[in-house]
Design a protein around this motif. Sequence first.
Motif, mmCIF file in Angstrom:
data_model
loop_
_atom_site.group_PDB
_atom_site.id
_atom_site.type_symbol
_atom_site.label_atom_id
_atom_site.label_comp_id
_atom_site.label_asym_id
_atom_site.label_seq_id
_atom_site.Cartn_x
_atom_site.Cartn_y
_atom_site.Cartn_z
ATOM 1 N N GLN A 1 -12.509 11.543 2.833
ATOM 2 C CA GLN A 1 -12.536 10.200 1.333
ATOM 3 C C GLN A 1 -13.046 10.659 0.420
ATOM 4 O O GLN A 1 -12.490 10.127 -0.197
ATOM 5 C CB GLN A 1 -12.887 8.938 2.277
ATOM 6 C CG GLN A 1 -11.852 8.445 3.099
ATOM 7 C CD GLN A 1 -12.109 6.873 3.456
ATOM 8 O OE1 GLN A 1 -13.491 6.637 3.054
ATOM 9 N NE2 GLN A 1 -11.533 6.329 4.203
ATOM 10 N N ARG B 1 -9.980 -4.130 4.513
ATOM 11 C CA ARG B 1 -10.560 -4.898 5.589
ATOM 12 C C ARG B 1 -12.066 -4.256 6.607
ATOM 13 O O ARG B 1 -11.879 -4.839 7.558
ATOM 14 C CB ARG B 1 -9.282 -5.022 6.712
ATOM 15 C CG ARG B 1 -8.332 -5.819 7.020
ATOM 16 C CD ARG B 1 -6.971 -5.720 6.946
ATOM 17 N NE ARG B 1 -6.029 -6.035 6.922
ATOM 18 C CZ ARG B 1 -5.167 -4.877 6.528
ATOM 19 N NH1 ARG B 1 -4.809 -3.668 7.317
ATOM 20 N NH2 ARG B 1 -3.906 -5.370 6.484
ATOM 21 N N ARG B 2 -12.480 -3.207 5.988
ATOM 22 C CA ARG B 2 -13.319 -2.993 6.593
ATOM 23 C C ARG B 2 -14.372 -3.564 6.532
ATOM 24 O O ARG B 2 -14.910 -3.709 5.240
ATOM 25 C CB ARG B 2 -13.788 -1.258 7.240
ATOM 26 C CG ARG B 2 -12.792 0.077 7.118
ATOM 27 C CD ARG B 2 -12.813 0.029 8.137
ATOM 28 N NE ARG B 2 -14.220 0.707 8.743
ATOM 29 C CZ ARG B 2 -14.320 2.545 9.051
ATOM 30 N NH1 ARG B 2 -13.365 2.700 8.559
ATOM 31 N NH2 ARG B 2 -15.830 2.582 8.928
ATOM 32 N N ASP C 1 -2.393 6.026 -0.395
ATOM 33 C CA ASP C 1 -3.278 4.673 0.095
ATOM 34 C C ASP C 1 -3.466 4.629 1.611
ATOM 35 O O ASP C 1 -4.808 4.757 2.420
ATOM 36 C CB ASP C 1 -3.175 3.451 -0.182
ATOM 37 C CG ASP C 1 -3.355 3.857 -1.788
ATOM 38 O OD1 ASP C 1 -3.862 4.827 -2.390
ATOM 39 O OD2 ASP C 1 -2.287 2.835 -2.878
ATOM 40 N N GLN C 2 -2.443 4.893 2.363
ATOM 41 C CA GLN C 2 -3.030 4.684 3.707
ATOM 42 C C GLN C 2 -2.950 6.071 4.324
ATOM 43 O O GLN C 2 -4.193 5.304 5.317
ATOM 44 C CB GLN C 2 -1.316 4.200 4.430
ATOM 45 C CG GLN C 2 -0.393 2.831 4.692
ATOM 46 C CD GLN C 2 0.891 2.621 4.957
ATOM 47 O OE1 GLN C 2 1.555 3.689 5.304
ATOM 48 N NE2 GLN C 2 1.678 1.584 4.633
ATOM 49 N N LYS D 1 -9.990 0.993 -4.731
ATOM 50 C CA LYS D 1 -10.118 -0.194 -3.844
ATOM 51 C C LYS D 1 -10.925 1.464 -2.629
ATOM 52 O O LYS D 1 -10.260 2.333 -1.997
ATOM 53 C CB LYS D 1 -8.914 -0.014 -2.916
ATOM 54 C CG LYS D 1 -8.710 -1.487 -4.152
ATOM 55 C CD LYS D 1 -7.368 -2.535 -3.121
ATOM 56 C CE LYS D 1 -7.485 -3.248 -3.520
ATOM 57 N NZ LYS D 1 -5.925 -3.625 -3.799
ATOM 58 N N HIS E 1 -13.399 1.653 -0.597
ATOM 59 C CA HIS E 1 -13.377 1.310 0.226
ATOM 60 C C HIS E 1 -12.747 0.592 1.491
ATOM 61 O O HIS E 1 -11.673 -0.469 0.802
ATOM 62 C CB HIS E 1 -14.639 0.464 0.557
ATOM 63 C CG HIS E 1 -15.755 0.281 2.315
ATOM 64 N ND1 HIS E 1 -15.665 1.767 3.668
ATOM 65 C CD2 HIS E 1 -15.648 -0.585 2.689
ATOM 66 C CE1 HIS E 1 -15.874 0.895 4.638
ATOM 67 N NE2 HIS E 1 -15.925 0.328 4.448
ATOM 68 N N PRO E 2 -11.441 0.586 2.363
ATOM 69 C CA PRO E 2 -10.596 -0.628 2.934
ATOM 70 C C PRO E 2 -11.152 -1.528 2.973
ATOM 71 O O PRO E 2 -12.140 -1.921 3.209
ATOM 72 C CB PRO E 2 -10.243 0.369 4.527
ATOM 73 C CG PRO E 2 -10.990 1.624 4.123
ATOM 74 C CD PRO E 2 -11.925 1.637 3.754
ATOM 75 N N SER F 1 -16.864 0.135 -4.080
ATOM 76 C CA SER F 1 -16.255 -1.239 -3.858
ATOM 77 C C SER F 1 -16.521 -2.363 -4.775
ATOM 78 O O SER F 1 -17.857 -2.890 -4.270
ATOM 79 C CB SER F 1 -15.923 -1.754 -2.377
ATOM 80 O OG SER F 1 -15.320 -2.716 -2.128
ATOM 81 N N TYR G 1 -5.517 7.872 2.630
ATOM 82 C CA TYR G 1 -6.640 7.803 3.167
ATOM 83 C C TYR G 1 -7.768 6.468 3.843
ATOM 84 O O TYR G 1 -8.595 6.641 3.906
ATOM 85 C CB TYR G 1 -6.587 7.176 1.204
ATOM 86 C CG TYR G 1 -8.335 6.950 0.383
ATOM 87 C CD1 TYR G 1 -8.726 8.067 0.122
ATOM 88 C CD2 TYR G 1 -8.865 5.755 0.877
ATOM 89 C CE1 TYR G 1 -10.377 8.131 -0.117
ATOM 90 C CE2 TYR G 1 -10.355 5.948 0.265
ATOM 91 C CZ TYR G 1 -11.051 6.722 -0.257
ATOM 92 O OH TYR G 1 -12.158 5.998 -0.493
ATOM 93 N N SER G 2 -6.818 5.630 3.713
ATOM 94 C CA SER G 2 -7.426 4.264 4.727
ATOM 95 C C SER G 2 -7.929 4.567 5.925
ATOM 96 O O SER G 2 -8.764 4.347 6.691
ATOM 97 C CB SER G 2 -6.699 3.049 4.964
ATOM 98 O OG SER G 2 -6.813 2.387 3.592
ATOM 99 N N MET H 1 0.693 -1.058 0.007
ATOM 100 C CA MET H 1 0.150 -0.148 0.118
ATOM 101 C C MET H 1 0.504 1.426 -0.332
ATOM 102 O O MET H 1 2.038 1.032 1.274
ATOM 103 C CB MET H 1 -1.277 0.080 1.615
ATOM 104 C CG MET H 1 -2.555 0.423 1.009
ATOM 105 S SD MET H 1 -2.616 1.177 2.342
ATOM 106 C CE MET H 1 -3.392 -0.333 3.603
#
Length: 462
Positions: free
Chosen positions: A16, A179-180, A5-6, A174, A176-177, A198, A8-9, A1
Amino acid sequence: MSALDQLYSAAPLLLQEVATTWYGWRVYRRRYKGIFAEEARRVRERESWSTEQFIAYQIQQLRQIGEVARHSPFYRERFQLAGFDPAALEKPADLSVLPLLSRDQLRLHGQDMLTARPEHDVTTYKSSGTSGTPRNIYRSRRMDQMIWAYWDARCWNWFGASHRSRKAVFGVRKVHPVRRMDPPFWRHDWLTGICYFSIYHLRRENLAHYCRELQRFAPELMLAYPSAIYPVARFALDEGVSLPRPRGIVTTSETLSAEQRRTIEQAFGCRIYDQYGAAEACVFGATCEQGHLHVSPDFGYLEVLKADGKPAEPGEMGEVVCTGFLNELQPLIRYQLGDVVRLSRLSHCACGRNMPIIEEICGRVEDMLHTVRGDPVIRFDPAFKGVHGIREGQVVQRAKDLFIVRIVPDPGFSADEEATLIRNMELHLGPGHVIRVEKVAQIPRTASGKFRAVVNEMASSA
Ligand SMILES: [Zn+2]
């Protein structure tokens, strides 16, 4: 990443959306400003041309791109070796004295193909294809605007939409993160009216959220991978959930199965308009009102070749080789795009456009499987005919005589269905093959998020 990106997440939702809007505005400016409007007008004007007019235009464009290509070390040498003089070209087929340009050659010699030093407004696009080896394609801002003029005039306009239409996009971004696991699984570009959904959260338990947002946003136009909106469409039909009615849905990149098309069109109450193209931008095809996929002859020169290098007849499968007219910075001449298609036997279409028709995009060259007798097979739809309870299926060839059918089963998939599937495969391939069915929870996508219906595992291990 990446660091961006980090950032943003970790940002709050509102930020966002601001970032998405900012991104969308930059994209909008790059595509639809400058020469875009004037180019779109020209593209629309040429639409009513006769076949002869298109051929005359192709000859002129091929001479021009040939002249420009001479400024690159790669083509200068190539032309010399083949004794090719662009100015002497009398018909498009005269180009066939030149060797084909493979995707590996573009990867290795892409820089040598440049005809000038790239200016500040040049963007490089990565085309990874399915093999995962990225190729850098250089495109100037002017060229991008020309490409989007075709999208506007020769795709969206054909069903009453345009670049200004409110769009729902199911793409690889991507937003929406990953992992969320809580909604919203989409972000808005508030300025230009785009909602990015997403494709990494399309689990059954999330689909009701997707349907609600689609209904609320009411897109006029949808851009999607078929495999991404199919689960949404299936869910809406199964659960009786209502969806909006866009003017059209444009699908790209993957081959669309008959079942996917039926389900998506029924759920959204509109037609699917397949678009055919690539980051290399040397071929452009779009579906007309009559449901035919027309190739724009003024975008590039298309050849469909058989394994022996001879042109395939209409109705025959052949490999796509194209020469783009738009990229003067990095010309692609007789480029092997990697697709296998079949041109239609129809010489004209009821829509009145004199543009060749692609009857079927059969698949990728590397997805072409061969039976033990050496016959090419690329489509496996017949194997799935009459078999119920399969959500997704993929055919994998592991050895000359070993085929795996990987499936995501629904509860309705019984031993009888499995037996039918195996029997169908045996009939489709002929005798002498071992066929196994493998049940999986999900079928992995490629690095770029694409679904592949056919996988040749022999080629990758060779
Ligand atoms: Zn047509």
